[in-house]
Design an enzyme around this catalytic site. Structure first.
Site, PDB file in Angstrom:
ATOM      1  N   SER A  75       0.813  -1.216   0.000  1.00 29.76           N
ATOM      2  CA  SER A  75       0.000   0.000   0.000  1.00 29.76           C
ATOM      3  C   SER A  75       0.854   1.277   0.000  1.00 29.76           C
ATOM      4  O   SER A  75       1.733   1.410  -0.854  1.00 29.76           O
ATOM      5  CB  SER A  75      -0.942  -0.049   1.210  1.00 29.76           C
ATOM      6  OG  SER A  75      -1.900   0.947   1.129  1.00 29.76           O
TER       7      SER A  75
ATOM      8  N   ASP B 190      -8.369  -4.801  -6.258  1.00 31.34           N
ATOM      9  CA  ASP B 190      -8.129  -3.637  -5.402  1.00 31.34           C
ATOM     10  C   ASP B 190      -8.444  -2.357  -6.165  1.00 31.34           C
ATOM     11  O   ASP B 190      -7.937  -2.155  -7.268  1.00 31.34           O
ATOM     12  CB  ASP B 190      -6.659  -3.646  -4.964  1.00 31.34           C
ATOM     13  CG  ASP B 190      -6.307  -2.433  -4.129  1.00 31.34           C
ATOM     14  OD1 ASP B 190      -7.243  -1.801  -3.577  1.00 31.34           O
ATOM     15  OD2 ASP B 190      -5.115  -2.116  -4.015  1.00 31.34           O
TER      16      ASP B 190
ATOM     17  N   HIS C 210      -7.303  -5.064  -1.491  1.00 29.84           N
ATOM     18  CA  HIS C 210      -6.205  -4.293  -0.878  1.00 29.84           C
ATOM     19  C   HIS C 210      -6.068  -4.737   0.574  1.00 29.84           C
ATOM     20  O   HIS C 210      -6.909  -4.408   1.388  1.00 29.84           O
ATOM     21  CB  HIS C 210      -6.556  -2.805  -0.944  1.00 29.84           C
ATOM     22  CG  HIS C 210      -5.417  -1.893  -0.639  1.00 29.84           C
ATOM     23  ND1 HIS C 210      -4.551  -1.470  -1.605  1.00 29.84           N
ATOM     24  CD2 HIS C 210      -5.014  -1.313   0.506  1.00 29.84           C
ATOM     25  CE1 HIS C 210      -3.654  -0.652  -1.073  1.00 29.84           C
ATOM     26  NE2 HIS C 210      -3.917  -0.550   0.204  1.00 29.84           N
TER      27      HIS C 210
END
Ligand SMILES: *[C@@H]1O[C@H](CO)[C@@H](O)[C@H](O)[C@H]1NC(C)=O
Ligand SMILES: *[C@@H]1O[C@H](CO)[C@@H](O)[C@H](O)[C@H]1NC(C)=O
Ligand SMILES: *[C@@H]1O[C@H](CO)[C@@H](O)[C@H](O)[C@H]1NC(C)=O
Length: 288
Positions: A61, A212, A265
């Protein structure tokens, strides 16, 4: 049989997120560069005895912005090593502008709305001119939302905090995203760091959960393409237990891009078994 000794460090960063805290208000003030420098200093200063081990720097991330900066700093000092990133935020434009494309590919918005936004916004969804009402209307219609409530309940549990050796009373209520951080987004892109690390011979695995929408595989693929690396093994499925677990493309100098099918995610949260197989193959220097 031999055994493998592995020193695994897990850094809960940056200050003000997770369980990391500062005793002074000044200590909370940070930003991309300051954060990267403190992450670099931490293992080098606190564990110099590991300096000669192969080094794998990994993150998911927003760490996509930080890990390449740390790795490049390390690469000034020691031999080429390894870099592992999942759904990494890398470039405000590549990542931001890819979302609308991904919404359409995932069948979340109609082709008509996508085509309208594409033409009204001229494929620029980040720096939208205030006067461009047509684009603003389209973007208003396209909205996003995702939430993880259970992780907050888990991380706030006193027994979990005890097991993790969190200093008692330092974090009463754990929050997933600390929105009140005193943080400077002072790096807009780390694409050039990736190019430099690839040239210096760093092995890299960049993987994307393909569902994601926070950091989309479309954005990740587009900045990777901008590096103009040669393709060594083109887009193909990688398999776990006889099932397609995702797709991969291998570029020159050991740069691997892989998608993890059906994962959000971030990928290991949704597809732990497949993600572990991918990791194990990559760390053992096998093709995915
Ligand atoms: C969030 O960050 C602020 C400083 O920017 C800090 O004062 C606060 O304690 C942090 N919140 C949590 C829950 O860690
Ligand atoms: C990649 O190729 C494009 C088109 O030829 C060029 O504009 C761009 O500067 C190249 N990028 C790099 C990193 O070499
Ligand atoms: C790829 O990585 C392996 C293992 O680290 C290394 O031996 C090899 O030289 C690398 N290949 C390239 C083209 O950099």
């Amino acid at each position: 049989m031999g055994s493998i000794w592995l020193a695994l460090g897990f850094l809960d960063a940056l200050v003000g997120t997770g369980f990391s805290y500062s005793r002074t208000a000044q200590g909370f003030k940070t930003g991309d560069m300051k954060h990267a420098i403190s992450c670099y200093n931490f293992p080098r200063k606190s564990h110099p005895k590991y300096d000669s081990n192969p080094l794998y720097v990994a993150g998911d991330s927003y760490s996509g912005m930080i890990v390449p900066i740390i790795t490049q700093a390390i690469s000034d000092d020691i031999e080429p090593n390894h870099l592992l990133l999942g759904n990494p935020f890398t470039d405000a434009k590549f990542d931001g502008n890819s979302k609308i494309i991904c919404y359409n590919r995932m069948a979340l918005i109609s082709d008509e709305l996508y085509e309208s936004a594409k033409s009204n916004c001229k494929q620029e969804y980040i720096d939208v001119e205030i006067s461009n009402r047509m684009c603003a209307n389209d973007l208003q219609t396209i909205s996003e939302n995702y939430y993880c409530y259970l992780c907050k309940v888990w991380a706030t549990d006193i027994n979990v905090q005890k097991a993790l050796h969190i200093r008692k009373g330092s974090i009463k209520e754990w929050v997933k995203c600390n929105k009140s951080l005193d943080y400077d987004d002072d790096v807009a892109s780390v694409v050039s760091y990736h190019l430099c690390l690839n040239t210096r011979g760093y092995r890299a695995l960049i993987y994307s959960g393909d569902h994601d929408l926070a950091v989309t595989y479309v954005g990740t693929e587009s900045w990777i393409k901008s590096l103009n690396l040669s393709i060594v093994d083109d887009w193909r499925p990688w398999i776990v237990d006889g099932q397609v677990a995702g797709y991969s493309r291998e570029y020159g100098n050991n740069f691997t891009f892989a998608t993890v099918k059906g994962a959000g995610h971030t990928a290991p949260e949704y597809k732990p078994k497949e993600s572990f197989s991918m990791f194990k193959r990559w760390i053992s220097q096998q093709p995915l």
